[in-house]
Design a protein around this motif. Structure first.
Motif, PDB file in Angstrom:
ATOM      1  N   ALA A  37       0.826  -1.209   0.000  1.00 39.38           N
ATOM      2  CA  ALA A  37       0.000   0.000   0.000  1.00 39.38           C
ATOM      3  C   ALA A  37       0.858   1.256   0.000  1.00 39.38           C
ATOM      4  O   ALA A  37       0.505   2.268  -0.621  1.00 39.38           O
ATOM      5  CB  ALA A  37      -0.931  -0.008   1.216  1.00 39.38           C
ATOM      6  N   LEU A  38       2.001   1.207   0.674  1.00 41.26           N
ATOM      7  CA  LEU A  38       2.918   2.350   0.678  1.00 41.26           C
ATOM      8  C   LEU A  38       3.528   2.549  -0.702  1.00 41.26           C
ATOM      9  O   LEU A  38       3.609   3.676  -1.207  1.00 41.26           O
ATOM     10  CB  LEU A  38       4.011   2.124   1.722  1.00 41.26           C
ATOM     11  CG  LEU A  38       5.099   3.191   1.827  1.00 41.26           C
ATOM     12  CD1 LEU A  38       4.506   4.553   2.167  1.00 41.26           C
ATOM     13  CD2 LEU A  38       6.136   2.793   2.886  1.00 41.26           C
ATOM     14  N   VAL A  39       3.948   1.449  -1.338  1.00 41.04           N
ATOM     15  CA  VAL A  39       4.574   1.542  -2.659  1.00 41.04           C
ATOM     16  C   VAL A  39       3.622   2.152  -3.680  1.00 41.04           C
ATOM     17  O   VAL A  39       4.024   2.948  -4.527  1.00 41.04           O
ATOM     18  CB  VAL A  39       5.043   0.145  -3.123  1.00 41.04           C
ATOM     19  CG1 VAL A  39       5.501   0.178  -4.581  1.00 41.04           C
ATOM     20  CG2 VAL A  39       6.179  -0.350  -2.228  1.00 41.04           C
ATOM     21  N   SER A  40       2.339   1.797  -3.614  1.00 42.98           N
ATOM     22  CA  SER A  40       1.386   2.238  -4.633  1.00 42.98           C
ATOM     23  C   SER A  40       0.573   3.466  -4.234  1.00 42.98           C
ATOM     24  O   SER A  40      -0.275   3.925  -5.009  1.00 42.98           O
ATOM     25  CB  SER A  40       0.424   1.088  -4.965  1.00 42.98           C
ATOM     26  OG  SER A  40      -0.307   0.701  -3.814  1.00 42.98           O
ATOM     27  N   HIS A  41       0.834   4.026  -3.057  1.00 37.94           N
ATOM     28  CA  HIS A  41       0.028   5.159  -2.601  1.00 37.94           C
ATOM     29  C   HIS A  41       0.199   6.349  -3.550  1.00 37.94           C
ATOM     30  O   HIS A  41       1.318   6.733  -3.896  1.00 37.94           O
ATOM     31  CB  HIS A  41       0.447   5.569  -1.186  1.00 37.94           C
ATOM     32  CG  HIS A  41      -0.592   6.384  -0.484  1.00 37.94           C
ATOM     33  ND1 HIS A  41      -0.885   7.686  -0.844  1.00 37.94           N
ATOM     34  CD2 HIS A  41      -1.423   6.093   0.561  1.00 37.94           C
ATOM     35  CE1 HIS A  41      -1.836   8.153  -0.057  1.00 37.94           C
ATOM     36  NE2 HIS A  41      -2.175   7.206   0.799  1.00 37.94           N
ATOM     37  N   PRO A  42      -0.899   6.975  -3.966  1.00 43.65           N
ATOM     38  CA  PRO A  42      -0.805   8.054  -4.954  1.00 43.65           C
ATOM     39  C   PRO A  42      -0.100   9.307  -4.456  1.00 43.65           C
ATOM     40  O   PRO A  42       0.309  10.141  -5.281  1.00 43.65           O
ATOM     41  CB  PRO A  42      -2.265   8.351  -5.297  1.00 43.65           C
ATOM     42  CG  PRO A  42      -3.058   7.817  -4.150  1.00 43.65           C
ATOM     43  CD  PRO A  42      -2.304   6.637  -3.644  1.00 43.65           C
ATOM     44  N   LEU A  43       0.050   9.482  -3.140  1.00 47.23           N
ATOM     45  CA  LEU A  43       0.688  10.690  -2.615  1.00 47.23           C
ATOM     46  C   LEU A  43       2.170  10.497  -2.314  1.00 47.23           C
ATOM     47  O   LEU A  43       2.820  11.404  -1.794  1.00 47.23           O
ATOM     48  CB  LEU A  43      -0.041  11.157  -1.353  1.00 47.23           C
ATOM     49  CG  LEU A  43      -1.512  11.522  -1.537  1.00 47.23           C
ATOM     50  CD1 LEU A  43      -2.107  12.016  -0.220  1.00 47.23           C
ATOM     51  CD2 LEU A  43      -1.692  12.567  -2.638  1.00 47.23           C
ATOM     52  N   VAL A  44       2.715   9.327  -2.653  1.00 45.00           N
ATOM     53  CA  VAL A  44       4.151   9.054  -2.460  1.00 45.00           C
ATOM     54  C   VAL A  44       4.893   9.388  -3.746  1.00 45.00           C
ATOM     55  O   VAL A  44       4.439   9.073  -4.849  1.00 45.00           O
ATOM     56  CB  VAL A  44       4.373   7.588  -2.060  1.00 45.00           C
ATOM     57  CG1 VAL A  44       5.856   7.220  -2.111  1.00 45.00           C
ATOM     58  CG2 VAL A  44       3.819   7.328  -0.662  1.00 45.00           C
ATOM     59  N   ASP A  45       6.044  10.040  -3.602  1.00 43.86           N
ATOM     60  CA  ASP A  45       6.831  10.448  -4.767  1.00 43.86           C
ATOM     61  C   ASP A  45       8.017   9.534  -5.055  1.00 43.86           C
ATOM     62  O   ASP A  45       8.507   9.496  -6.182  1.00 43.86           O
ATOM     63  CB  ASP A  45       7.351  11.877  -4.565  1.00 43.86           C
ATOM     64  CG  ASP A  45       6.226  12.873  -4.417  1.00 43.86           C
ATOM     65  OD1 ASP A  45       5.494  13.086  -5.395  1.00 43.86           O
ATOM     66  OD2 ASP A  45       6.057  13.425  -3.306  1.00 43.86           O
ATOM     67  N   LYS A  46       8.493   8.846  -4.038  1.00 43.29           N
ATOM     68  CA  LYS A  46       9.683   8.004  -4.211  1.00 43.29           C
ATOM     69  C   LYS A  46       9.655   6.865  -3.208  1.00 43.29           C
ATOM     70  O   LYS A  46       9.192   7.030  -2.068  1.00 43.29           O
ATOM     71  CB  LYS A  46      10.962   8.825  -3.994  1.00 43.29           C
ATOM     72  CG  LYS A  46      12.240   7.987  -3.969  1.00 43.29           C
ATOM     73  CD  LYS A  46      13.452   8.789  -3.583  1.00 43.29           C
ATOM     74  CE  LYS A  46      14.617   7.887  -3.216  1.00 43.29           C
ATOM     75  NZ  LYS A  46      15.028   6.974  -4.284  1.00 43.29           N
ATOM     76  N   ILE A  47      10.161   5.697  -3.622  1.00 46.72           N
ATOM     77  CA  ILE A  47      10.337   4.556  -2.740  1.00 46.72           C
ATOM     78  C   ILE A  47      11.828   4.264  -2.610  1.00 46.72           C
ATOM     79  O   ILE A  47      12.556   4.207  -3.617  1.00 46.72           O
ATOM     80  CB  ILE A  47       9.606   3.306  -3.275  1.00 46.72           C
ATOM     81  CG1 ILE A  47       8.098   3.522  -3.264  1.00 46.72           C
ATOM     82  CG2 ILE A  47       9.977   2.066  -2.460  1.00 46.72           C
ATOM     83  CD1 ILE A  47       7.483   3.679  -1.881  1.00 46.72           C
ATOM     84  N   ALA A  48      12.263   4.081  -1.373  1.00 47.03           N
ATOM     85  CA  ALA A  48      13.632   3.651  -1.089  1.00 47.03           C
ATOM     86  C   ALA A  48      13.533   2.314  -0.356  1.00 47.03           C
ATOM     87  O   ALA A  48      13.010   2.261   0.757  1.00 47.03           O
ATOM     88  CB  ALA A  48      14.363   4.685  -0.237  1.00 47.03           C
ATOM     89  N   PHE A  49      14.023   1.255  -0.982  1.00 44.22           N
ATOM     90  CA  PHE A  49      13.812  -0.100  -0.469  1.00 44.22           C
ATOM     91  C   PHE A  49      15.128  -0.835  -0.312  1.00 44.22           C
ATOM     92  O   PHE A  49      15.994  -0.771  -1.195  1.00 44.22           O
ATOM     93  CB  PHE A  49      12.916  -0.875  -1.439  1.00 44.22           C
ATOM     94  CG  PHE A  49      12.777  -2.344  -1.122  1.00 44.22           C
ATOM     95  CD1 PHE A  49      11.962  -2.775  -0.088  1.00 44.22           C
ATOM     96  CD2 PHE A  49      13.468  -3.300  -1.863  1.00 44.22           C
ATOM     97  CE1 PHE A  49      11.834  -4.132   0.199  1.00 44.22           C
ATOM     98  CE2 PHE A  49      13.340  -4.647  -1.589  1.00 44.22           C
ATOM     99  CZ  PHE A  49      12.525  -5.077  -0.550  1.00 44.22           C
ATOM    100  N   THR A  50      15.274  -1.537   0.802  1.00 43.79           N
ATOM    101  CA  THR A  50      16.341  -2.515   0.973  1.00 43.79           C
ATOM    102  C   THR A  50      15.691  -3.836   1.337  1.00 43.79           C
ATOM    103  O   THR A  50      14.872  -3.909   2.266  1.00 43.79           O
ATOM    104  CB  THR A  50      17.331  -2.112   2.072  1.00 43.79           C
ATOM    105  OG1 THR A  50      17.991  -0.899   1.699  1.00 43.79           O
ATOM    106  CG2 THR A  50      18.385  -3.193   2.283  1.00 43.79           C
TER     107      THR A  50
END
Length: 492
Positions: A223-236
């Motif tokens: 849900a965080l990855v696809s949330h429309p108000l998120v501009d960037k994902i940083a994943f490890t």
């Protein structure tokens, strides 16, 4: 583990850090954190839902669009970040101990990576952003152009359990420095320590919504990855999860950095000093009980001195002290969970049933009936095509493969889908550098492997996209805007 009731402890974390406050969860599921060395419950943490993630993202969006953080001067941001660093440093000893209890990390390593490093990264990025001009003016055919650095926006940071504090701060620190706001989703396997960041943020006076923390599982992470108000994902995390996240970010035209798995090689050249090699094995190949994405778990050894190298690696593995990670004398703690122990033992069984030769280890250590312990294990005569040589095991399991000549060593080192770490061992540093330059990997050491927090870190091939650490990491959290003007003054 999901339960509805659990006896309370002082380590319980049953609320989320959202909009500068500790708030009640939207759901009712909880996760019981279990001590890796004893299998005794440590505490209970709330498991976030998509609704909790939504609340955190909206708080971050308000802080970005309506708050002052992204519009503060770099000096003002740096001052808050330094206070944040001081607050974390004051908690460093307790945080390091908690992480070691959660995931089995030897305490000396935890002191460095979960205690000292997060505060150090905040200090480093405070210094870097304070010294970085956010605007520059260039002459143009029509007058001048102001080239401006602006925050990329709301960052969703998703972190794993093996180095929870430093891997979180490798994202949070440059994001805050750039003026971004952050939603951090730590892993349930280390469910308790992430909220130390919230306590320290309140003490430091970080504005509400700039940092939000929701511990959750995969569904809420999606849900965080696809949330429309998120501009960037940083994943490890794992390469498998990274592929899914990268595909979703590609679909949404959303920026992402992915630091993923590894299956790195230690290339021992025929002129290597074995004492130097053995002295470096702890950091290069066995760090954090093998639960490190950069460990060189494939050792490539020349046939001319193959037996000596096998004996040296096996001797080191046998000399490791397996036990309570809070004991400073222990060099190999437990796996982080029952699932991780089962995974490692499964790969050991694969090795036993292959043409490889088990040299040492291969099971549970004697006398440690409780806790998720496994013996440091070495397989020799391993074909590089075997699964134990190609797949990330994430435990103290080493394979040794013979080779003839530098060209074959490089070919074998590159014969993997990964490219994250590596090392070369030789008494001729120039020769070592030549070999290191030919290996397709994001980081590689010559006669040692220790991560440099001031230099860019990341992978090639299936080991990821983008770089963390060093000054280069700031670019992941900045957008460049060109403003065409008839004339302009240089600004900060």
């Amino acid at each position: 583990m999901t339960v509805t009731t659990q006896p309370g402890t002082e380590l319980d974390r049953t609320r989320f850090f959202i909009d500068g406050h500790w708030v009640e969860p939207r759901g009712t599921d909880t996760h019981v954190a279990v001590e890796a060395a004893t299998e005794v419950p440590l505490g209970t943490a709330a498991l976030g839902t998509a609704a909790d993630i939504d609340a955190a993202v909206r708080a971050a969006r308000r802080a970005l669009d309506e708050g002052t953080w992204g519009r503060t001067t770099t000096t003002e941001r740096a001052a808050v970040m330094r206070r944040f660093a001081d607050a974390l440093a004051a908690r460093a000893e307790a945080t390091s101990t908690l992480v070691s209890r959660e995931n089995g990390m030897p305490i000396g390593l935890s002191n460095a990576f979960n205690g000292a490093a997060p505060a150090g990264l905040l200090q480093m990025y405070a210094d870097l952003i304070e010294a970085l001009p956010l605007e520059s003016v260039r002459p143009s055919p029509s007058g001048s152009t102001v080239v401006r650095r602006e925050p990329v926006g709301v960052v969703g940071a998703i972190t794993p359990w093996n180095y929870p504090q430093v891997l979180a701060m490798m994202k949070v620190a440059p994001a805050l420095a750039a003026g971004c706001t952050v939603v951090l989703k730590p892993s349930p396997e280390t469910a308790l320590d992430g909220y130390v960041l919230g306590d320290a943020a309140i003490e430091a006076g970080l504005p509400p919504g700039v940092l939000n923390i929701v511990m959750a599982g995969r569904e809420a992470g999606a849900a965080l990855v696809s949330h429309p108000l998120v501009d960037k994902i940083a994943f490890t995390g794992s390469t498998a999860a990274g592929r899914l996240i990268g595909a979703e970010c590609g679909r949404l035209i959303r920026r992402c950095t992915l630091e993923l798995g590894g299956k790195s090689a230690a290339v021992v050249l025929d002129d290597a000093d074995l004492d130097t090699f053995v002295a470096g094995l702890g950091d290069a190949s066995f760090q954090n009980n093998g639960q490190t994405c950069t460990v060189q778990s494939r050792i490539l050894a020349p046939r001319s001195c193959y037996d000596e190298i096998v004996d040296a690696v096996a001797g080191f593995a046998r000399s490791m002290t397996v036990g309570d990670p809070l004991d400073p004398a222990v060099t190999c703690g437990p796996m982080a969970s029952q699932a991780q122990l089962d995974r490692v033992l499964g790969y050991i069984d694969l090795g036993r049933n292959s043409a490889a030769r088990l040299v040492c280890g291969g099971g549970r250590p004697a006398g440690l009936d409780r806790g998720w312990f496994v013996e440091p294990t070495v397989f020799a005569d391993v074909d590089n095509a075997e699964r134990i040589a190609q797949e990330e095991i994430f435990g103290p399991v080493i394979t040794i493969t013979p080779y003839d000549g530098d060209d074959e060593a490089v070919r074998l080192a590159n014969d993997t889908e990964y490219g994250l770490g590596g090392s070369v061992w030789t008494t001729d540093e120039e020769r070592g550098l030549t070999v290191a330059r030919r290996v397709r990997t994001g980081t590689i050491g010559v006669n040692y492997y220790l991560q440099d927090l001031g230099a860019p870190f990341g992978g090639m091939k299936a080991s990821g996209i983008g770089r963390e650490l060093g000054p280069e990491a700031l670019d992941n959290y900045l957008e460049f805007k060109s403003i065409y003007a008839s004339s302009a003054q240089l600004a900060r």
